[in-house]
Design a protein around this motif. Structure first.
Motif, mmCIF file in Angstrom:
data_model
loop_
_atom_site.group_PDB
_atom_site.id
_atom_site.type_symbol
_atom_site.label_atom_id
_atom_site.label_comp_id
_atom_site.label_asym_id
_atom_site.label_seq_id
_atom_site.Cartn_x
_atom_site.Cartn_y
_atom_site.Cartn_z
ATOM 1 N N SER A 122 0.963 -1.268 0.166
ATOM 2 C CA SER A 122 0.239 0.015 -0.042
ATOM 3 C C SER A 122 0.688 1.317 -0.596
ATOM 4 C CB SER A 122 -0.980 -0.118 1.009
ATOM 5 O OG SER A 122 -1.589 -0.866 0.597
ATOM 6 N N GLY A 146 -4.261 0.145 -3.586
ATOM 7 C CA GLY A 146 -5.593 0.404 -3.526
ATOM 8 C C GLY A 146 -5.626 0.846 -2.107
ATOM 9 N N VAL A 147 -7.434 1.712 -1.680
ATOM 10 C CA VAL A 147 -7.835 2.435 -1.219
ATOM 11 C C VAL A 147 -8.734 1.751 -0.470
ATOM 12 C CG1 VAL A 147 -8.134 4.766 -0.344
ATOM 13 C CG2 VAL A 147 -7.176 4.238 -2.336
ATOM 14 N N TYR A 199 -7.876 6.388 -5.518
ATOM 15 C CA TYR A 199 -7.530 5.070 -6.415
ATOM 16 C C TYR A 199 -6.496 5.299 -7.337
ATOM 17 C CZ TYR A 199 -7.841 0.773 -8.707
ATOM 18 O OH TYR A 199 -8.043 0.012 -9.322
ATOM 19 N N SER A 313 -4.470 4.190 2.963
ATOM 20 C CA SER A 313 -3.474 2.609 2.220
ATOM 21 C C SER A 313 -2.807 1.697 3.074
ATOM 22 C CB SER A 313 -3.095 3.481 1.007
ATOM 23 O OG SER A 313 -2.542 2.421 -0.473
#
Length: 325
Positions: A122, A146-147, A199, A313
């Motif tokens: 992340s 990603g988030v 994102y 993240s």
């Protein structure tokens, strides 16, 4: 009590006070000497040509001391290259963004490599992607691009215990989603827009830094984690190995002089902080299971508790927290 006994007691008390006064002076003198020695050693170490190594571990936060260190390394003539030793599951996107930008600023003037330890996931991978060369072990973990946003709905629990929470708001989406009631669809849509905006930025960053198309980057940005070996095949990693591979790249690909010493550089504490005091503080934090590298008790506790505000993240979100991760 006789006058003689009273005189003897007073003399004993004076001797005790004298002893502790001398002991206090000796302790202060030792602390000053240790601080002066540490300062002198630090100046000597940083005055020689070197490769600076910076460890980025644990939860990623907007660490001002770390940012100041990276800025100093950018301008130090003796620092010929920088290696980031990353071992992190991620953290706040603001923390990752700020450190990423600091890394890119260094890379404008000198080579930067990232050496992945156990994981760079992340926001940890976000920072690694700022380097010009990413090295990982075969079994390291990378990715998790990603988030995520998590929130708590405690409305049923409150109903069970007979608690009702009311609010007067200026607009329907103010303070949404709320833990006191199920999130309305409009709030979910708002949060989704927030998540997807961050994102898209994250994916575009990876695509640019790893020389991929957006389609290729998005194929890897479904939250999946990869081993170092898989990351190499997917172009998230440039080479497998450790310090030797980092040295090889510096020397063969970027023309850095051979056998330069690698010096571990750490953020400096604010103010006049004797090294022995800092060591004692780190030891105490370690006894209580806190991060010994933390510069303050507040930071140590927040890192232990996983307290994260804002967009985050993170590969391993901690249960029970309400924030975007």
């Amino acid at each position: 009590m006789s006058a003689i006994e009273d005189l003897i007691d007073r003399r004993r008390l004076r001797r005790k006070l004298s002893f502790w006064r001398v002991a206090a002076i000796v302790i202060v003198a030792i602390a000053i000497a240790a601080g002066a020695y540490a300062l002198s050693a630090d100046r000597m170490a940083t005055s020689k040509d070197q490769i600076a190594r910076v460890s980025i571990e644990g939860m990623i936060l907007e660490d001002q001391k770390l940012l100041k260190l990276l800025d100093r390394l950018k301008d130090e003539d003796a620092v010929k290259a920088v290696v980031l030793r990353i071992d992190s599951p991620g953290g706040t996107t603001v923390g990752g963004e700020s450190i990423y930008e600091a890394v890119r600023a260094i890379a404008e003037v000198k080579p930067v490599a990232a050496e992945v330890g156990t994981l760079a996931a992340s926001a940890g991978y976000m920072i690694a992607s700022g380097a010009d060369h990413i090295v990982a072990r075969r079994t390291s973990i990378v990715g998790s691009i990603g988030v995520i946003f998590q929130y708590v709905d405690a409305s049923q629990l409150l109903e069970t215990v007979g608690v009702e929470v009311n609010a007067i708001k200026s607009a329907p989406l103010k303070a949404e989603p709320s833990p006191f009631a199920p999130a309305p669809e409009a709030a979910k849509e708002m949060i989704n827009r927030l998540v997807m905006d961050t994102y898209e930025w994250f994916v575009a960053l990876v695509a640019e830094r790893r020389d991929m198309s957006m389609a290729e980057a998005k194929a890897l940005a479904d939250g999946s984690i990869f081993s170092g070996q898989q990351g190499l095949k997917n172009r998230l990693v440039d080479a497998l190995g450790g310090e030797n591979e980092v040295r090889r790249w510096f020397e063969e690909d970027r023309g850095i002089a051979k056998d330069l010493v690698i010096v571990d550089r750490e953020p400096k504490d604010d103010g006049f902080d004797f090294s022995m005091f800092a060591g004692a503080r780190a030891a105490i934090y370690g006894v209580f299971g806190l991060d010994p590298r933390s510069g303050s008790l507040t930071t140590a506790v927040l890192r232990k508790a996983g307290h994260l505000d804002g967009l985050v993240s993170l590969w391993q979100p901690l249960g029970g927290a309400s924030s975007l991760r």
